[in-house]
Enzyme design. Structure first.
Site, PDB file in Angstrom:
ATOM      1  NE  ARG A  45      -3.974  -2.006   2.164  1.00  0.00           N
ATOM      2  CZ  ARG A  45      -3.815  -3.040   2.972  1.00  0.00           C
ATOM      3  NH1 ARG A  45      -2.792  -3.049   3.815  1.00  0.00           N
ATOM      4  NH2 ARG A  45      -4.651  -4.044   2.935  1.00  0.00           N
TER       5      ARG A  45
ATOM      6  CE  LYS B 178       0.202  13.508 -15.016  1.00  0.00           C
ATOM      7  NZ  LYS B 178      -0.003  13.947 -16.403  1.00  0.00           N
TER       8      LYS B 178
ATOM      9  CD  GLU C  29       8.193  16.546 -22.779  1.00  0.00           C
ATOM     10  OE1 GLU C  29       7.451  17.478 -22.390  1.00  0.00           O
ATOM     11  OE2 GLU C  29       7.757  15.482 -23.268  1.00  0.00           O
TER      12      GLU C  29
ATOM     13  CE  LYS D  23       5.712  17.580 -13.921  1.00  0.00           C
ATOM     14  NZ  LYS D  23       5.912  16.360 -14.637  1.00  0.00           N
TER      15      LYS D  23
ATOM     16  CD  GLU E 166      -3.170  15.870 -16.558  1.00  0.00           C
ATOM     17  OE1 GLU E 166      -2.035  15.463 -16.255  1.00  0.00           O
ATOM     18  OE2 GLU E 166      -3.730  15.624 -17.626  1.00  0.00           O
TER      19      GLU E 166
ATOM     20  NE  ARG F 189       1.070  16.714 -13.258  1.00  0.00           N
ATOM     21  CZ  ARG F 189       1.667  15.953 -12.378  1.00  0.00           C
ATOM     22  NH1 ARG F 189       1.234  15.940 -11.130  1.00  0.00           N
ATOM     23  NH2 ARG F 189       2.704  15.208 -12.705  1.00  0.00           N
TER      24      ARG F 189
ATOM     25  CG  ASN G  68      -1.070  16.526 -20.898  1.00  0.00           C
ATOM     26  OD1 ASN G  68      -0.047  15.941 -20.535  1.00  0.00           O
ATOM     27  ND2 ASN G  68      -2.203  16.460 -20.233  1.00  0.00           N
TER      28      ASN G  68
ATOM     29  CG  HIS H 261       2.504  15.595 -24.383  1.00  0.00           C
ATOM     30  ND1 HIS H 261       3.164  16.798 -24.497  1.00  0.00           N
ATOM     31  CD2 HIS H 261       3.319  14.806 -23.640  1.00  0.00           C
ATOM     32  CE1 HIS H 261       4.322  16.740 -23.851  1.00  0.00           C
ATOM     33  NE2 HIS H 261       4.440  15.534 -23.322  1.00  0.00           N
TER      34      HIS H 261
ATOM     35  CG  HIS I 153       0.373  10.623 -26.528  1.00  0.00           C
ATOM     36  ND1 HIS I 153      -0.363  11.021 -25.441  1.00  0.00           N
ATOM     37  CD2 HIS I 153       1.635  10.476 -26.076  1.00  0.00           C
ATOM     38  CE1 HIS I 153       0.429  11.120 -24.389  1.00  0.00           C
ATOM     39  NE2 HIS I 153       1.649  10.800 -24.749  1.00  0.00           N
TER      40      HIS I 153
ATOM     41  CG  HIS J 159       7.323  11.219 -25.129  1.00  0.00           C
ATOM     42  ND1 HIS J 159       5.972  11.057 -25.319  1.00  0.00           N
ATOM     43  CD2 HIS J 159       7.455  12.239 -24.233  1.00  0.00           C
ATOM     44  CE1 HIS J 159       5.320  11.937 -24.575  1.00  0.00           C
ATOM     45  NE2 HIS J 159       6.195  12.661 -23.910  1.00  0.00           N
TER      46      HIS J 159
END
Ligand code: NAD
Ligand code: GLY
Length: 363
Positions: free
Chosen positions: A123, A145, A187, A229, A239, A243, A247, A250, A254, A267
């Site tokens: 946990r 993340k 980035e 950031k 998010e 946040r 993206n 992105h 993607h 990426h």
């Protein structure tokens, strides 16, 4: 040289990001933040491990810590359920309990999978990040993340789980292959474009020094990205709002990655053309000046990143973009630019203009 320290302020989940050169040559960086706990399990891969594990481990040992390691195979395809299970198996075999800290030593893949293992093992056990790629230093190691991929999509299974500390040792970038370094710069450019116009101008003047991996330029850029950031994560940890600005590029990116087959483009390369596609839509929507679109393109060309999106066909792009996690209630949201340094998430956008961007894509 003095280390720089940034605090990500999240109340009881706050943590420091320490940025410096040769952080693990002495034990100061560890002692400076008073790293808690005695037992540390490094998770790294079979590329980064042979280069850095023994030196970093030595530093922990000299600080009186005990260390163990788990080595996973290198590559995005191993950000998988099988790797995760093998990490759990080894944690159990080593009788790791909740007082042990996981140390993710590697790029974004190692950070994401080791972080998710730490988030879920018993946990949740503490973890720290030692990012070794530029992308991981300016983005993935900060903000909590963590994830693995599912055959149906990237990062489909994951958790928000903050590290206890992030140690960024810039010397580790010396061994990073050029293509990976440049992908990380996509980035870096992104932060300038979405929220930091002053930094964008700085990048226009200092890109050569960054490409030469000069320490001062790198230290400034990495710190500036981490500050940006941290600001976003403090404002919107999970998010539900701002946040999503991270993206930028992105959703298009993607689609490029998936459409070409994962692994063909890195990426950051896909994000580079994705940013230009999003910027094109911003120009067509009457927000961004065409001259600012050209500035983004010039910067990406200087880095040596791709600036022309592959021609997957408009329908394929729409289909691939429709699979994105940013689709809420069946509605696609995009991050667009109002101007250089200011981004927003669309409540609505014109589908005709999006199609115009996608039809305009040339190989
Ligand atoms: P990566 O982790 O695959 O690393 C790229 C390559 O460089 C690998 O082969 C790696 O072994 C090698 N490498 C790493 N450090 C090195 C070093 N110092 N010297 C030599 N080789 C080195 O790729 P990445 O670009 O760091 O990360 C991409 C991953 O990050 C993706 O899975 C993406 O989904 C994830 N990501 C996560 C977040 C987040 O917020 N968690 C954000 C962005 C990206
Ligand atoms: N890299 C996107 C985020 O951390 O939200």
């Amino acid at each position: 040289m003095n280390n720089r320290q940034i605090i990500v302020g999240l109340e009881e989940r706050s943590y420091p990001i320490i940025i410096g050169q040769d952080l693990f040559k002495t034990r100061n960086a560890l002692d400076d933040i008073g790293l808690r706990g005695q037992r540390f399990v490094f998770v790294t891969n079979d590329v980064v491990g042979p280069i850095y594990l023994s030196a970093v481990a030595e530093c922990f040992l000299s600080s009186g810590k005990s260390i163990e390691s788990i080595i996973i195979p290198d590559g995005e395809q191993f950000k998988s359920q099988d790797t995760l299970i093998s990490i759990y198996d080894q944690l159990i075999a080593k009788r790791i309990d909740r007082s042990t800290t996981v140390v993710a030593l590697g790029g974004g893949v190692v950070g994401d999978v080791a972080g998710f293992a730490a988030a879920t093992y018993q946990r949740g056990i503490p973890f720290i990040q030692i990012p070794t790629t530029l992308l991981a230093q300016v983005d993935s190691s900060v903000g909590g993340k963590t994830a693995i991929n599912h055959p149906a999509g990237k990062n489909m299974i994951g958790a928000f789980y903050q590290p206890k500390a992030v140690f960024i040792s810039l010397d580790m970038l010396r061994t990073l292959p050029d293509r990976e370094f440049k992908a990380g710069l996509a980035e870096v450019v992104k932060y300038g474009a979405i929220m930091d116009y002053t930094f964008f101008i700085w990048l226009e003047h200092n890109m050569r020094a960054l490409l030469n991996r000069e320490y001062d330029a790198l230290a400034y850029a990495v710190e500036r990205c981490c500050l940006n950031k941290a600001k976003i994560v403090e404002d919107d940890e999970t998010e539900s709002g701002s946040r999503a600005l991270l993206n930028f590029g992105h959703t298009f990116g993607h689609a490029v990655e998936a459409g070409l087959g994962y692994g063909k483009w890195l990426h950051g390369e896909a994000v580079a053309v994705g940013m230009l596609m999003a910027a094109s839509l911003s120009v067509l929507a009457g927000e961004l000046e065409q001259s600012d679109w050209v500035r983004i393109q010039k910067l990406l060309i200087q880095v040596g990143l791709p600036v022309e999106a592959p021609d997957l066909g408009c329908n394929r792009y729409l289909e691939l973009m429709g699979y994105d996690k940013k689709v809420l209630d069946g509605k696609l949201r995009l991050v667009l630019l109002k101007n250089l340094g200011t981004a927003y998430v669309t409540p609505d956008f014109s589908e005709e203009l999006l199609i115009e961007v996608l039809i305009g894509v040339k190989q």
